[in-house]
Enzyme design. Sequence first.
Site, PDB file in Angstrom:
ATOM      1  N   HIS A   1      46.615  10.830 -34.566  1.00 51.39           N
ATOM      2  CA  HIS A   1      46.975  11.833 -33.571  1.00 51.39           C
ATOM      3  C   HIS A   1      46.482  13.182 -34.094  1.00 51.39           C
ATOM      4  O   HIS A   1      46.354  13.375 -35.305  1.00 51.39           O
ATOM      5  CB  HIS A   1      48.490  11.944 -33.394  1.00 51.39           C
TER       6      HIS A   1
ATOM      7  N   ASP B   1      48.723  14.551 -36.719  1.00 50.47           N
ATOM      8  CA  ASP B   1      48.692  13.886 -38.024  1.00 50.47           C
ATOM      9  C   ASP B   1      47.718  14.603 -38.958  1.00 50.47           C
ATOM     10  O   ASP B   1      47.936  14.663 -40.169  1.00 50.47           O
ATOM     11  CB  ASP B   1      48.228  12.430 -37.909  1.00 50.47           C
TER      12      ASP B   1
ATOM     13  N   GLU C   1      50.902  -3.138 -27.828  1.00 49.52           N
ATOM     14  CA  GLU C   1      51.416  -3.258 -29.191  1.00 49.52           C
ATOM     15  C   GLU C   1      52.378  -4.433 -29.269  1.00 49.52           C
ATOM     16  O   GLU C   1      53.230  -4.600 -28.395  1.00 49.52           O
ATOM     17  CB  GLU C   1      52.122  -1.977 -29.621  1.00 49.52           C
TER      18      GLU C   1
ATOM     19  N   HIS D   1      56.124  -3.511 -29.037  1.00 54.15           N
ATOM     20  CA  HIS D   1      56.532  -2.914 -27.767  1.00 54.15           C
ATOM     21  C   HIS D   1      56.767  -3.970 -26.697  1.00 54.15           C
ATOM     22  O   HIS D   1      57.764  -3.922 -25.958  1.00 54.15           O
ATOM     23  CB  HIS D   1      55.481  -1.912 -27.293  1.00 54.15           C
TER      24      HIS D   1
ATOM     25  N   ASP E   1      47.250  -2.947 -30.858  1.00 51.08           N
ATOM     26  CA  ASP E   1      48.059  -2.530 -32.005  1.00 51.08           C
ATOM     27  C   ASP E   1      48.814  -3.735 -32.552  1.00 51.08           C
ATOM     28  O   ASP E   1      49.602  -4.370 -31.839  1.00 51.08           O
ATOM     29  CB  ASP E   1      49.069  -1.455 -31.595  1.00 51.08           C
TER      30      ASP E   1
ATOM     31  N   ASP F   1      62.242  -0.448 -32.261  1.00 50.75           N
ATOM     32  CA  ASP F   1      60.852  -0.691 -32.645  1.00 50.75           C
ATOM     33  C   ASP F   1      60.758  -0.753 -34.170  1.00 50.75           C
ATOM     34  O   ASP F   1      60.810   0.270 -34.848  1.00 50.75           O
ATOM     35  CB  ASP F   1      59.993   0.445 -32.081  1.00 50.75           C
TER      36      ASP F   1
ATOM     37  N   ASP G   1      58.232  -1.974 -36.259  1.00 56.05           N
ATOM     38  CA  ASP G   1      56.940  -1.648 -36.882  1.00 56.05           C
ATOM     39  C   ASP G   1      56.780  -2.324 -38.242  1.00 56.05           C
ATOM     40  O   ASP G   1      56.355  -1.699 -39.225  1.00 56.05           O
ATOM     41  CB  ASP G   1      56.770  -0.133 -37.032  1.00 56.05           C
TER      42      ASP G   1
ATOM     43  N   ASP H   1      49.413  -0.816 -36.433  1.00 55.84           N
ATOM     44  CA  ASP H   1      50.330   0.290 -36.132  1.00 55.84           C
ATOM     45  C   ASP H   1      51.712  -0.124 -36.632  1.00 55.84           C
ATOM     46  O   ASP H   1      52.534  -0.647 -35.885  1.00 55.84           O
ATOM     47  CB  ASP H   1      50.338   0.566 -34.630  1.00 55.84           C
TER      48      ASP H   1
END
Length: 397
Positions: free
Chosen positions: A54, A57, A217, A220, A245, A255, A257, A293
Amino acid sequence: MALTPTREDKFSFGLWTIGYTGADPFGGPTRSDLDVVEGVERISELGAYGLTFHDDDLFAFGSTDAERQTQIDRLKGALSDTGIVVPMVTTNLFSAPVFKDGGFTSNDRAVRRFAIRKVLRNIDLAAELGAKTFVMWGGREGAEYDSAKDVRGALERYREAVNLLGDYVTDKGYDIRFAIEPKPNEPRGDILLPTLGHALAFIETLERPELVGVNPEVGHEQMAGLNFTAGIMQALYQGKLFHIDLNGQRGIKYDQDLVFGHGDLQNAFSLVDLLENGGVGGGRSYDGPRHFDYKPSRTEDITGVWDSAAANMRMYLLLKERAQAFRADPEVQEALAAAKVAEIDTPTLNEGESYDDILADRSSYEDFAADEYFDAKGFGFVRLNQLALEHLMGARS
């Protein structure tokens, strides 16, 4: 099969993933910030091919032009030194207080205009770095209260913004496509375009739908209780899988991750099988980046960060190895044939056949022995799945 990642595997990492400091809603950071140059160098050493980010970032929200350019130049230098590429860029429209009600769909018109300007500037950077995909995750596009958001109006504003972005890349001659990333909730109570299916339907309303696909993702879709592999099949069917992702998720909850494969392992196996062996003639069905991700666990130090990055790639390659063995097994081939899996590709109607023809065909109804399916004609799906699981577990060579 070699389990050492190479550039040909097209593994990529988000700067926000390897740079995650461990902060969560219940506690602050447990690790220091990661410098972008170190991040590029380390993923290159591990065998990755790409870095994504991003805007916020790379340089902090509100940075001056000089501060912004300094970080861009440092990134470019690291990319040049390592050969790492930037296949995808995205814009943060969710962290800064100004985006507390979203970017493209904020009730505040001035915020919507600010969001568009922020994205347009970052599209220029994406083009400068050679990125081919621009991901849009609308993490704050949504609401907690039904009375607070006119969803019809919000979708129209979403559409207006994406149409404008399509005009921009077309007029600029940029070789960039957009990918919408769905998510059902978190951070908002309910997020617009919550699943892959919602996003695919929305894309068909756009003025330039050919420029817009999806970036699903794993976590998600699984947060919504959906089968990720089935969703990817539909995205491929519609020619809309522009990016993907990969991570791990264990059930319908926040989430997580996790590292890819550290959640629903069976679905991860079927996903890799689809991506690597599900194309025409058994080849790759998707040739884009395998993008991780995920978040290195808050419990880890910097060594654990790089261990987890390597684990993502190793898990993918292990699953690829298992999937290839599954496909090559003669018993699996026999089970696939018994289950009539390939017969789904045979059209139900004969060439040139109409509803009049099928109505006149007594073998399709009047003379069809439907009763023969009672106590007989099983499909053998359980046996096929058992073979898949045995290959996944390494119980069959």
